[in-house]
Design a protein around this motif. Structure first.
Motif, PDB file in Angstrom:
ATOM      1  N   VAL A 266      76.724  23.605  60.513  1.00 52.42           N
ATOM      2  CA  VAL A 266      76.768  24.447  59.293  1.00 52.42           C
ATOM      3  C   VAL A 266      75.686  25.803  59.792  1.00 52.42           C
ATOM      4  N   SER A 267      76.437  27.027  59.554  1.00 49.95           N
ATOM      5  CA  SER A 267      75.890  28.122  59.567  1.00 49.95           C
ATOM      6  C   SER A 267      76.035  28.823  58.468  1.00 49.95           C
ATOM      7  N   VAL A 268      74.863  29.346  57.783  1.00 50.75           N
ATOM      8  CA  VAL A 268      74.821  30.269  56.839  1.00 50.75           C
ATOM      9  C   VAL A 268      73.746  31.177  56.541  1.00 50.75           C
ATOM     10  N   ARG A 269      74.052  32.227  55.895  1.00 50.07           N
ATOM     11  CA  ARG A 269      72.724  33.093  56.001  1.00 50.07           C
ATOM     12  C   ARG A 269      72.801  33.955  54.565  1.00 50.07           C
ATOM     13  N   ILE A 270      71.354  33.836  53.993  1.00 48.67           N
ATOM     14  CA  ILE A 270      70.950  34.277  52.575  1.00 48.67           C
ATOM     15  C   ILE A 270      70.202  35.279  52.665  1.00 48.67           C
ATOM     16  N   ASP A 271      70.622  36.547  52.227  1.00 50.82           N
ATOM     17  CA  ASP A 271      69.544  37.656  52.190  1.00 50.82           C
ATOM     18  C   ASP A 271      68.662  37.562  51.094  1.00 50.82           C
ATOM     19  N   HIS A 272      67.544  38.247  51.322  1.00 57.35           N
ATOM     20  CA  HIS A 272      66.553  38.558  50.168  1.00 57.35           C
ATOM     21  C   HIS A 272      67.408  38.747  48.836  1.00 57.35           C
ATOM     22  N   GLY A 273      67.000  38.410  47.694  1.00 57.69           N
ATOM     23  CA  GLY A 273      67.521  38.601  46.564  1.00 57.69           C
ATOM     24  C   GLY A 273      68.990  38.001  46.125  1.00 57.69           C
ATOM     25  N   GLU A 274      69.491  37.272  47.114  1.00 61.40           N
ATOM     26  CA  GLU A 274      70.482  36.595  46.552  1.00 61.40           C
ATOM     27  C   GLU A 274      70.552  35.482  45.486  1.00 61.40           C
ATOM     28  N   LEU A 275      71.654  35.342  44.875  1.00 62.03           N
ATOM     29  CA  LEU A 275      71.839  34.202  44.118  1.00 62.03           C
ATOM     30  C   LEU A 275      73.007  33.386  44.326  1.00 62.03           C
ATOM     31  N   ILE A 276      72.881  32.229  44.823  1.00 62.43           N
ATOM     32  CA  ILE A 276      73.942  31.611  45.242  1.00 62.43           C
ATOM     33  C   ILE A 276      74.405  30.103  44.570  1.00 62.43           C
ATOM     34  N   ALA A 277      75.454  29.779  44.210  1.00 65.69           N
ATOM     35  CA  ALA A 277      75.833  28.397  43.856  1.00 65.69           C
ATOM     36  C   ALA A 277      76.294  27.660  45.087  1.00 65.69           C
ATOM     37  N   VAL A 278      75.650  26.625  45.182  1.00 65.75           N
ATOM     38  CA  VAL A 278      76.480  25.514  46.139  1.00 65.75           C
ATOM     39  C   VAL A 278      77.150  24.598  45.606  1.00 65.75           C
ATOM     40  N   VAL A 279      78.379  24.385  45.789  1.00 68.16           N
ATOM     41  CA  VAL A 279      79.409  23.640  45.125  1.00 68.16           C
ATOM     42  C   VAL A 279      79.988  22.730  46.159  1.00 68.16           C
ATOM     43  N   GLY A 280      80.667  21.527  45.481  1.00 68.27           N
ATOM     44  CA  GLY A 280      81.360  20.668  46.579  1.00 68.27           C
ATOM     45  C   GLY A 280      81.336  19.243  45.763  1.00 68.27           C
TER      46      GLY A 280
ATOM     47  N   PHE B  81      61.452  32.069  47.350  1.00 70.53           N
ATOM     48  CA  PHE B  81      62.967  31.218  47.340  1.00 70.53           C
ATOM     49  C   PHE B  81      62.699  30.286  46.059  1.00 70.53           C
ATOM     50  N   VAL B  82      63.729  30.037  45.319  1.00 70.87           N
ATOM     51  CA  VAL B  82      63.839  29.139  44.330  1.00 70.87           C
ATOM     52  C   VAL B  82      65.133  28.091  45.075  1.00 70.87           C
ATOM     53  N   LEU B  83      64.682  26.876  45.091  1.00 73.12           N
ATOM     54  CA  LEU B  83      66.091  25.914  45.601  1.00 73.12           C
ATOM     55  C   LEU B  83      66.201  24.928  44.486  1.00 73.12           C
ATOM     56  N   ALA B  84      67.248  24.997  43.751  1.00 72.16           N
ATOM     57  CA  ALA B  84      67.248  24.038  42.286  1.00 72.16           C
ATOM     58  C   ALA B  84      68.732  23.042  42.994  1.00 72.16           C
TER      59      ALA B  84
ATOM     60  N   ILE C 148      66.966  31.397  35.419  1.00 77.25           N
ATOM     61  CA  ILE C 148      67.289  31.594  36.775  1.00 77.25           C
ATOM     62  C   ILE C 148      67.965  33.009  36.846  1.00 77.25           C
ATOM     63  N   ALA C 149      68.686  33.527  35.860  1.00 80.87           N
ATOM     64  CA  ALA C 149      69.236  34.905  35.808  1.00 80.87           C
ATOM     65  C   ALA C 149      67.996  35.854  35.994  1.00 80.87           C
ATOM     66  N   GLY C 150      67.023  35.572  35.179  1.00 83.40           N
ATOM     67  CA  GLY C 150      65.938  36.450  34.817  1.00 83.40           C
ATOM     68  C   GLY C 150      64.939  36.624  36.301  1.00 83.40           C
ATOM     69  N   LEU C 151      64.818  35.488  36.667  1.00 82.48           N
ATOM     70  CA  LEU C 151      64.233  35.614  38.130  1.00 82.48           C
ATOM     71  C   LEU C 151      64.918  36.149  39.141  1.00 82.48           C
ATOM     72  N   HIS C 152      66.509  36.265  39.286  1.00 85.94           N
ATOM     73  CA  HIS C 152      67.058  36.991  39.985  1.00 85.94           C
ATOM     74  C   HIS C 152      67.129  38.214  39.757  1.00 85.94           C
ATOM     75  N   GLU C 153      66.885  38.571  38.697  1.00 81.94           N
ATOM     76  CA  GLU C 153      66.819  40.209  38.359  1.00 81.94           C
ATOM     77  C   GLU C 153      65.489  40.630  38.996  1.00 81.94           C
ATOM     78  N   GLU C 154      64.474  39.643  38.936  1.00 80.68           N
ATOM     79  CA  GLU C 154      63.239  40.095  39.498  1.00 80.68           C
ATOM     80  C   GLU C 154      63.158  40.215  40.986  1.00 80.68           C
ATOM     81  N   GLY C 155      64.401  39.659  41.605  1.00 83.30           N
ATOM     82  CA  GLY C 155      64.363  39.734  43.249  1.00 83.30           C
ATOM     83  C   GLY C 155      64.124  38.486  43.922  1.00 83.30           C
ATOM     84  N   THR C 156      64.132  37.422  43.079  1.00 86.83           N
ATOM     85  CA  THR C 156      63.701  36.008  44.032  1.00 86.83           C
ATOM     86  C   THR C 156      65.151  35.580  44.447  1.00 86.83           C
ATOM     87  N   THR C 157      64.939  34.904  45.541  1.00 88.30           N
ATOM     88  CA  THR C 157      66.078  34.545  46.201  1.00 88.30           C
ATOM     89  C   THR C 157      66.263  33.069  45.635  1.00 88.30           C
ATOM     90  N   ILE C 158      67.362  32.709  45.377  1.00 90.09           N
ATOM     91  CA  ILE C 158      67.840  31.759  44.588  1.00 90.09           C
ATOM     92  C   ILE C 158      68.932  30.897  45.184  1.00 90.09           C
TER      93      ILE C 158
END
Ligand SMILES: Nc1ncnc2c1ncn2[C@@H]1O[C@H](COP(=O)(O)OP(=O)(O)OP(=O)(O)O)[C@@H](O)[C@H]1O
Ligand SMILES: [Mg+2]
Lengths: 402, 233
Positions: free
Chosen positions: B28-42, B166-169, B188-198
């Motif tokens: 697995v290779s994946v890169r997450i930049d500062h301030g991103e909000l991503i969904a992990v599904v599967g 970073f917040v990992l949920a 979570i959306a509020g945190l994302h707006e403040e710049g936390t990487t999630i």
């Protein structure tokens, strides 16, 4: 954007005060279990502290008794021996012993064939275990006895029907005070009670006796002119020499019938026996403590299994393996410290209660208490070691897969 | 861009020992930049939780590189990795993992304890964070007296109290009804707006679709990543 303020390589850190707080959180959340697991240790500690406290108190009571009695008192008795003697002293035995230079003071008691009753209406035979003896005037001084009320036999009261009552005898005859002229019924006559005695150290027989003067006994009652027992107080340091000398002096014809004993030896033997008993109970206490420690280890192993989720969570929050190990070790020590504190309190309480009931000087076993508490801490640490290491070994993800 | 990725995994393999061993992450290779909000599904069992745990240093990869802020985590000691979790990362779990023996505020304060923050400051910051998640009126309640939604908000507060980068949920809304789900996702959306990487693992396709980037895991591999504008089927 959240600024990167800290280097990610800053290690995680748990304050010492928080080690304690975190360690206490488990026991605090499960009070019943905490109490039960501490109980085992507290029983062990209470037993050990109590046994040590009681043995110290009883030993000090014995030592008091020995010093009251004096270690230079010898008791001389005559028994039937193989030499074919009659088992009694010659009449002049007391005078002979008194002539030995190292004998400071000696006196004798003589059997009197009579019983002491409260009054003439008590059926003869109901002696309540009391007896009548005659004594030389020096008896009280020889035995370090003391008067409770009234006075000891003097030149006058030794020669007419008068008695001094031993402490038990006075009590059983219902005589609590001598403010009024008081009489007891001995043989076929009323005899005045001129005094009552305190307890003799180690002479329970005399405590149960009515004691009259030897001249009076010979004149008014059927009394054996030969001594029954002779007490001799000898100069310190001459005890062994006198032990050897006395038999031939007392009964030159049948010296082998004479036995010389030292009452303080009996007390010292009792102290030694108490020591053996103390060791036994101390061993039992140690076993209880060990069982308590195993109980704590058991509870901690269960706690680690039950609280895997908490362990995983704490690791996720930044706890290192060492932090987890410290938490569970602290928890075990808290359990045992609680048990230790309660045990010490119970042990001291038991010592206090029992010693006061026995009339002993209460000696709080401070060394035993401190030692017991430390032992509890040690047991807790030992009991917590394996569970704590297991908790620390748990991988965070494994712990979180609840 | 010269700046290091917030989180980066390169050729990460994670195998669980067994007969046969389970390859939960397969190159697995994946890169997450500062301030991103991503969904992990599967689908279930595809390796999402494993991905998140390896990313968050809760688990070490069998091979490959995991770096945080450009630091290779393989070079860090247990103490240092724990320090990273204590200071940089906030975790939220589906099962909350709250401690029933203590109040909401003390549960949240546990999020600061391994940074060596003193008790008073811990409590103050925890109270503030609980107010922020709308639980200012429940500070001294034990979690066992709270609803599922309230409990998860306490858990979110615990993940936020140390202001992590970073917040990992992992399925934070998996045990919640739709109203509570909304409340947690708003946080979570509020945190994302403040710049936390999630990064949020979710089974809820609507939630996933509402987030800026979706990473789909299948059979231990990244099947698709909307940031790469490509997918393999
Ligand atoms: N400790 C473990 N030992 C062995 N196999 C494991 C372990 N943990 C996970 N697995 C396996 O690894 C694979 C991925 O698991 P993972 O928990 O990451 O899946 P997931 O995508 O989070 O699933 P879900 O959506 O059900 O939570 C699964 O096949 C699982 O059985
Ligand atoms: Mg999962």
């Amino acid at each position: 954007m959240t600024p990167v303020r800290q280097s990610p390589t800053l290690a995680s850190r748990l304050r010492p005060s928080d080690v304690l707080r975190v360690g206490a959180s488990g026991p605090r959340a499960r009070k019943m279990r905490t109490a039960l697991s501490a109980l085992g240790v507290s029983i062990g500690i209470a037993a050990m502290v109590g046994v040590l406290g009681l043995s110290e108190s009883s030993k000090s009571a014995l030592l008091d008794e020995i010093s009251a009695l004096g270690t230079n008192l010898l008791t001389v008795e005559s028994g039937v021996g193989i030499g074919g003697g009659d088992g009694s002293f010659p009449e002049e035995a007391l005078a002979a012993i008194n002539r030995i230079e190292a004998v400071e003071i000696a006196s004798a008691i003589y059997d009197v064939d009579a019983s002491v009753l409260k009054n003439e209406f008590v059926p003869n035979g109901q002696t309540r275990g009391l007896g009548v003896v005659a004594a030389s005037q020096s008896l009280l001084d020889t035995l370090n006895g003391s008067i409770d009320e009234g006075s000891w036999l003097n030149n006058a009261t030794s020669t007419y029907p008068a008695v001094v009552l031993g402490s038990v005898a006075a009590e059983r005859l219902g005589i609590s005070t001598l403010t009024q002229p008081t009489y007891v019924y001995i043989g076929e006559q009323y005899v005045e009670v001129v005094g009552t005695l305190e307890e003799f150290p180690l002479s329970a027989d005399l405590d149960r006796s009515a004691i009259m003067g030897q001249p009076a006994a010979e004149e008014f009652f059927e009394s054996d002119p030969a001594p029954a027992t002779i007490f001799a107080r000898v100069e310190n340091g001459t005890i062994d020499a006198n032990r050897a000398l006395i038999p031939a002096t007392a009964d030159p014809e049948n010296p082998e019938e004479i036995t010389v004993s030292r009452p303080s030896d009996a007390l010292e033997a009792q102290a030694a026996a108490d020591d053996a008993l103390t060791t036994l109970f101390l061993g039992l206490g140690a076993v209880a403590l060990l069982v308590g420690g195993i109980g704590i280890a058991n509870v901690m192993v269960i706690a680690v299994i039950e609280r895997r989720g908490e362990i995983g969570l704490r690791r996720a929050l930044g706890a290192t393996r060492a932090h987890i190990r410290r938490q569970f070790l602290t928890e075990a020590v808290i359990l045992s410290a609680l048990g230790g504190a309660v045990g010490v309190a119970l042990g001291i309480g038991a010592t206090y209660l029992y010693s006061s009931l026995q009339g002993w000087r209460v000696i709080i076993p401070s060394t035993a208490a401190a030692g017991g508490f430390l032992a509890a801490l040690f047991i807790g640490a030992a009991a917590g070691l394996y569970p704590a290491m297991r908790a620390a070994r748990l991988a965070p993800t494994e712990a979180l897969r609840a | 861009m010269s700046r290091a990725a917030a989180l980066e995994m390169r050729n990460v393999v994670k195998e669980y020992p067994g007969f046969p061993p389970v390859r939960a992450l397969d190159d697995v290779s994946v890169r997450i930049d500062h301030g991103e909000l991503i969904a992990v599904v599967g689908p279930s069992g595809s390796g999402k939780s494993t991905l998140l745990n390896v990313m968050g240093t809760l688990d070490r990869p069998t091979s490959g590189v995991v770096s945080i802020d450009g630091n290779d985590t393989a070079t860090l000691s247990d103490k240092q990795v724990a320090g990273v979790r204590a200071r940089r990362i906030g975790f939220v779990f589906q099962q909350f993992f709250l401690l029933d023996g203590m109040s909401a505020i003390d549960n949240v304060a546990n999020g600061l304890i391994y940074q060596g923050v003193g008790l008073n400051e811990r409590r103050e910051r925890s109270a503030e964070t609980l107010k922020r998640v709308g639980l200012g009126h429940r500070l001294t309640h034990p979690p066992s007296h709270m609803s599922g939604g309230e409990r998860q908000r306490v858990a979110v507060a615990r993940a936020l109290v140390h202001e992590p980068a970073f917040v990992l949920a992992d399925e934070p809304t998996g045990n919640l009804d739709s109203k509570s789900t909304g409340a947690v996702m708003d946080l979570i959306a509020g945190l994302h707006e403040e710049g936390t990487t999630i990064a949020v693992i979710t089974h809820d396709t609507k939630i996933a679709a509402s987030l800026p980037r979706q990473v789909t895991v299948f059979d231990g591999r990244i099947e698709s990543d909307t940031a790469l504008q490509s997918s393999y089927t």
